[in-house]
Write a protein that holds these residues in place. Structure first.
Motif, PDB file in Angstrom:
ATOM      1  N   PRO A  42       0.798  -1.230   0.000  1.00  0.00           N
ATOM      2  CA  PRO A  42       0.000   0.000   0.000  1.00  0.00           C
ATOM      3  C   PRO A  42       0.834   1.284   0.000  1.00  0.00           C
ATOM      4  CG  PRO A  42      -0.141  -1.103   2.127  1.00  0.00           C
ATOM      5  CD  PRO A  42       0.601  -2.024   1.215  1.00  0.00           C
ATOM      6  N   ASP A  43       2.100   1.206   0.386  1.00  0.00           N
ATOM      7  CA  ASP A  43       2.950   2.398   0.405  1.00  0.00           C
ATOM      8  C   ASP A  43       3.567   2.706  -0.959  1.00  0.00           C
ATOM      9  OD1 ASP A  43       2.399   2.714   3.076  1.00  0.00           O
ATOM     10  OD2 ASP A  43       4.195   1.645   3.740  1.00  0.00           O
ATOM     11  N   ALA A  44       3.441   1.805  -1.902  1.00  0.00           N
ATOM     12  CA  ALA A  44       4.021   2.021  -3.233  1.00  0.00           C
ATOM     13  C   ALA A  44       3.264   3.134  -3.948  1.00  0.00           C
ATOM     14  CB  ALA A  44       3.970   0.741  -4.052  1.00  0.00           C
ATOM     15  N   GLU A  45       4.014   3.948  -4.653  1.00  0.00           N
ATOM     16  CA  GLU A  45       3.425   4.994  -5.494  1.00  0.00           C
ATOM     17  C   GLU A  45       3.203   4.381  -6.875  1.00  0.00           C
ATOM     18  OE1 GLU A  45       4.927   9.107  -7.501  1.00  0.00           O
ATOM     19  OE2 GLU A  45       5.575   8.718  -5.451  1.00  0.00           O
ATOM     20  N   ILE A  46       1.944   4.241  -7.258  1.00  0.00           N
ATOM     21  CA  ILE A  46       1.595   3.504  -8.479  1.00  0.00           C
ATOM     22  C   ILE A  46       1.037   4.449  -9.529  1.00  0.00           C
ATOM     23  CG2 ILE A  46       0.153   1.668  -9.428  1.00  0.00           C
ATOM     24  CD1 ILE A  46       0.009   0.605  -6.466  1.00  0.00           C
ATOM     25  N   THR A  47       1.536   4.309 -10.753  1.00  0.00           N
ATOM     26  CA  THR A  47       1.033   5.089 -11.874  1.00  0.00           C
ATOM     27  C   THR A  47       0.706   4.134 -13.014  1.00  0.00           C
ATOM     28  OG1 THR A  47       2.480   6.937 -11.268  1.00  0.00           O
ATOM     29  CG2 THR A  47       1.534   6.968 -13.493  1.00  0.00           C
ATOM     30  N   LEU A  48      -0.464   4.285 -13.593  1.00  0.00           N
ATOM     31  CA  LEU A  48      -0.858   3.504 -14.766  1.00  0.00           C
ATOM     32  C   LEU A  48      -0.733   4.378 -15.999  1.00  0.00           C
ATOM     33  CD1 LEU A  48      -2.133   1.138 -16.323  1.00  0.00           C
ATOM     34  CD2 LEU A  48      -4.373   2.071 -15.675  1.00  0.00           C
ATOM     35  N   LEU A  49       0.033   3.896 -16.962  1.00  0.00           N
ATOM     36  CA  LEU A  49       0.124   4.544 -18.262  1.00  0.00           C
ATOM     37  C   LEU A  49      -0.565   3.638 -19.277  1.00  0.00           C
ATOM     38  CD1 LEU A  49       3.865   5.723 -18.285  1.00  0.00           C
ATOM     39  CD2 LEU A  49       1.828   7.120 -17.835  1.00  0.00           C
ATOM     40  N   ASP A  50      -1.838   3.882 -19.501  1.00  0.00           N
ATOM     41  CA  ASP A  50      -2.568   3.144 -20.528  1.00  0.00           C
ATOM     42  C   ASP A  50      -2.388   3.935 -21.812  1.00  0.00           C
ATOM     43  OD1 ASP A  50      -4.325   1.931 -22.272  1.00  0.00           O
ATOM     44  OD2 ASP A  50      -5.967   1.817 -20.817  1.00  0.00           O
ATOM     45  N   LEU A  51      -1.620   3.408 -22.742  1.00  0.00           N
ATOM     46  CA  LEU A  51      -1.279   4.151 -23.951  1.00  0.00           C
ATOM     47  C   LEU A  51      -2.500   4.535 -24.778  1.00  0.00           C
ATOM     48  CD1 LEU A  51       2.049   2.409 -25.028  1.00  0.00           C
ATOM     49  CD2 LEU A  51       1.686   4.392 -23.534  1.00  0.00           C
ATOM     50  N   ALA A  52      -3.623   3.866 -24.551  1.00  0.00           N
ATOM     51  CA  ALA A  52      -4.860   4.231 -25.240  1.00  0.00           C
ATOM     52  C   ALA A  52      -5.397   5.576 -24.748  1.00  0.00           C
ATOM     53  CB  ALA A  52      -5.915   3.141 -25.050  1.00  0.00           C
ATOM     54  N   GLU A  53      -4.943   6.020 -23.597  1.00  0.00           N
ATOM     55  CA  GLU A  53      -5.438   7.262 -23.012  1.00  0.00           C
ATOM     56  C   GLU A  53      -4.512   8.458 -23.260  1.00  0.00           C
ATOM     57  OE1 GLU A  53      -5.979   6.285 -18.900  1.00  0.00           O
ATOM     58  OE2 GLU A  53      -7.660   4.916 -19.332  1.00  0.00           O
ATOM     59  N   TYR A  54      -3.440   8.240 -23.999  1.00  0.00           N
ATOM     60  CA  TYR A  54      -2.470   9.307 -24.263  1.00  0.00           C
ATOM     61  C   TYR A  54      -2.276   9.486 -25.761  1.00  0.00           C
ATOM     62  CZ  TYR A  54      -1.202   8.923 -19.340  1.00  0.00           C
ATOM     63  OH  TYR A  54      -1.239   8.910 -17.969  1.00  0.00           O
ATOM     64  N   LYS A  55      -1.986  10.713 -26.150  1.00  0.00           N
ATOM     65  CA  LYS A  55      -1.624  11.013 -27.537  1.00  0.00           C
ATOM     66  C   LYS A  55      -0.103  11.143 -27.573  1.00  0.00           C
ATOM     67  CE  LYS A  55      -5.797  12.489 -29.439  1.00  0.00           C
ATOM     68  NZ  LYS A  55      -6.440  11.265 -29.746  1.00  0.00           N
ATOM     69  N   VAL A  56       0.562  10.060 -27.931  1.00  0.00           N
ATOM     70  CA  VAL A  56       2.016  10.031 -27.960  1.00  0.00           C
ATOM     71  C   VAL A  56       2.471  10.149 -29.413  1.00  0.00           C
ATOM     72  CG1 VAL A  56       4.068   8.662 -27.408  1.00  0.00           C
ATOM     73  CG2 VAL A  56       2.083   8.596 -25.885  1.00  0.00           C
ATOM     74  N   VAL A  57       3.375  11.099 -29.670  1.00  0.00           N
ATOM     75  CA  VAL A  57       3.878  11.284 -31.031  1.00  0.00           C
ATOM     76  C   VAL A  57       4.914  10.217 -31.345  1.00  0.00           C
ATOM     77  CG1 VAL A  57       3.445  13.769 -30.965  1.00  0.00           C
ATOM     78  CG2 VAL A  57       5.720  12.897 -30.380  1.00  0.00           C
ATOM     79  N   PHE A  58       5.188  10.036 -32.636  1.00  0.00           N
ATOM     80  CA  PHE A  58       6.229   9.100 -33.047  1.00  0.00           C
ATOM     81  C   PHE A  58       7.600   9.671 -32.710  1.00  0.00           C
ATOM     82  CE2 PHE A  58       2.923   7.394 -35.875  1.00  0.00           C
ATOM     83  CZ  PHE A  58       3.059   6.051 -35.571  1.00  0.00           C
ATOM     84  N   SER A  59       8.491   8.814 -32.335  1.00  0.00           N
ATOM     85  CA  SER A  59       9.858   9.210 -32.028  1.00  0.00           C
ATOM     86  C   SER A  59      10.520   9.798 -33.268  1.00  0.00           C
ATOM     87  CB  SER A  59      10.648   7.988 -31.555  1.00  0.00           C
ATOM     88  OG  SER A  59      12.011   8.312 -31.436  1.00  0.00           O
ATOM     89  N   ASP A  60      11.214  10.926 -33.067  1.00  0.00           N
ATOM     90  CA  ASP A  60      11.959  11.517 -34.176  1.00  0.00           C
ATOM     91  C   ASP A  60      13.430  11.716 -33.815  1.00  0.00           C
ATOM     92  OD1 ASP A  60      11.989  13.745 -32.530  1.00  0.00           O
ATOM     93  OD2 ASP A  60      10.533  14.875 -33.714  1.00  0.00           O
ATOM     94  N   GLY A  61      13.866  11.063 -32.742  1.00  0.00           N
ATOM     95  CA  GLY A  61      15.277  11.099 -32.379  1.00  0.00           C
ATOM     96  C   GLY A  61      15.650  12.158 -31.361  1.00  0.00           C
ATOM     97  N   ARG A  62      14.715  13.022 -30.988  1.00  0.00           N
ATOM     98  CA  ARG A  62      15.008  14.041 -29.979  1.00  0.00           C
ATOM     99  C   ARG A  62      15.209  13.407 -28.612  1.00  0.00           C
ATOM    100  NH1 ARG A  62       9.997  17.894 -30.058  1.00  0.00           N
ATOM    101  NH2 ARG A  62       9.049  16.215 -31.257  1.00  0.00           N
ATOM    102  N   ASN A  63      15.825  14.175 -27.718  1.00  0.00           N
ATOM    103  CA  ASN A  63      15.915  13.769 -26.322  1.00  0.00           C
ATOM    104  C   ASN A  63      14.503  13.738 -25.754  1.00  0.00           C
ATOM    105  OD1 ASN A  63      16.066  14.246 -23.341  1.00  0.00           O
ATOM    106  ND2 ASN A  63      18.257  14.143 -23.779  1.00  0.00           N
ATOM    107  N   TYR A  64      14.215  12.770 -24.918  1.00  0.00           N
ATOM    108  CA  TYR A  64      12.856  12.623 -24.401  1.00  0.00           C
ATOM    109  C   TYR A  64      12.366  13.863 -23.655  1.00  0.00           C
ATOM    110  CZ  TYR A  64      14.432  11.776 -19.597  1.00  0.00           C
ATOM    111  OH  TYR A  64      14.963  11.914 -18.352  1.00  0.00           O
ATOM    112  N   MET A  65      13.263  14.644 -23.105  1.00  0.00           N
ATOM    113  CA  MET A  65      12.868  15.843 -22.366  1.00  0.00           C
ATOM    114  C   MET A  65      12.434  16.983 -23.283  1.00  0.00           C
ATOM    115  SD  MET A  65      15.633  15.866 -19.250  1.00  0.00           S
ATOM    116  CE  MET A  65      17.061  15.481 -20.255  1.00  0.00           C
TER     117      MET A  65
END
Length: 188
Positions: free
Chosen positions: A31-54
């Motif tokens: 119960p003390d764990a910090e949990i995050t769900l990343l359901d990719l269906a719920e995000y608009k993620v662009v295609f990688s173009d080689g930039r730094n992730y930041m």
């Protein structure tokens, strides 16, 4: 401990169902764990173009930075055409080569047939190893027959999920201890 679960597809329900079951186990046992769900269906993620992730913005930045901040990552992925889905591969492409250094990564795989277990061994594990992940050796492989009406009906699958969660947390604790011991060797 920060645990990030990734539902690695934008279609279907089985992988999300499996991740939801797994996160219930995490919440009950840790119960003390910090949990995050990343359901990719719920995000608009662009295609990688080689930039730094930041350098990305919006959902792409949120997804990549959340993954980079994790101690443990539980990847849920379906098997499409005997491979990982493009949405999950794109996440790997967005991240730096050493993205999973000092992170424990475990896997839950859904597939229509037992023959697709090789996808994990021949594709997913090599990608994770290349990205420097501490890979939980066993994974949960769930077939079509293990589901009924968006529920997991195979008790063995549920048992294996519990074990996967325990192994993931224990490995995070072990590697954290090893890093602390190594850090104390230095005087500065």
């Amino acid at each position: 401990m920060k645990i990030v679960a990734i539902a690695g597809s934008i279609v279907g329900s089985k992988t999300r169902t499996a991740i939801d079951y797994t996160l219930r186990i995490v919440r009950e046992k840790y119960p003390d764990a910090e949990i995050t769900l990343l359901d990719l269906a719920e995000y608009k993620v662009v295609f990688s173009d080689g930039r730094n992730y930041m350098e990305y913005e919006g959902d792409t930045k949120v997804v990549t930075e959340t993954i980079m901040a994790a101690d443990a990552i539980i990847i849920g992925t379906p098997t499409f055409q005997a491979s990982i889905p493009a949405t999950l591969k794109n996440i790997f492409d967005l991240l730096p080569v050493n993205a999973f250094r000092d992170k424990v990564v475990s896997m839950i795989v859904t597939a229509g047939t037992t023959r697709h277990y090789l996808m994990v061994e021949q594709q997913l594990k090599p990608i994770l190893a290349y990205m420097k992940a501490h890979i939980v050796p066993t994974y949960v492989f769930i077939e079509e027959k293990d589901f009924h009406r968006k529920e997991i009906i195979n008790d063995d699958v549920l048992f294996r999920m519990e074990r996967l969660v325990e192994d993931t947390v224990l490995l995070v604790e072990a590697y954290t201890g090893i890093r602390k011991a190594k850090d104390t060797e230095y005087d500065f």
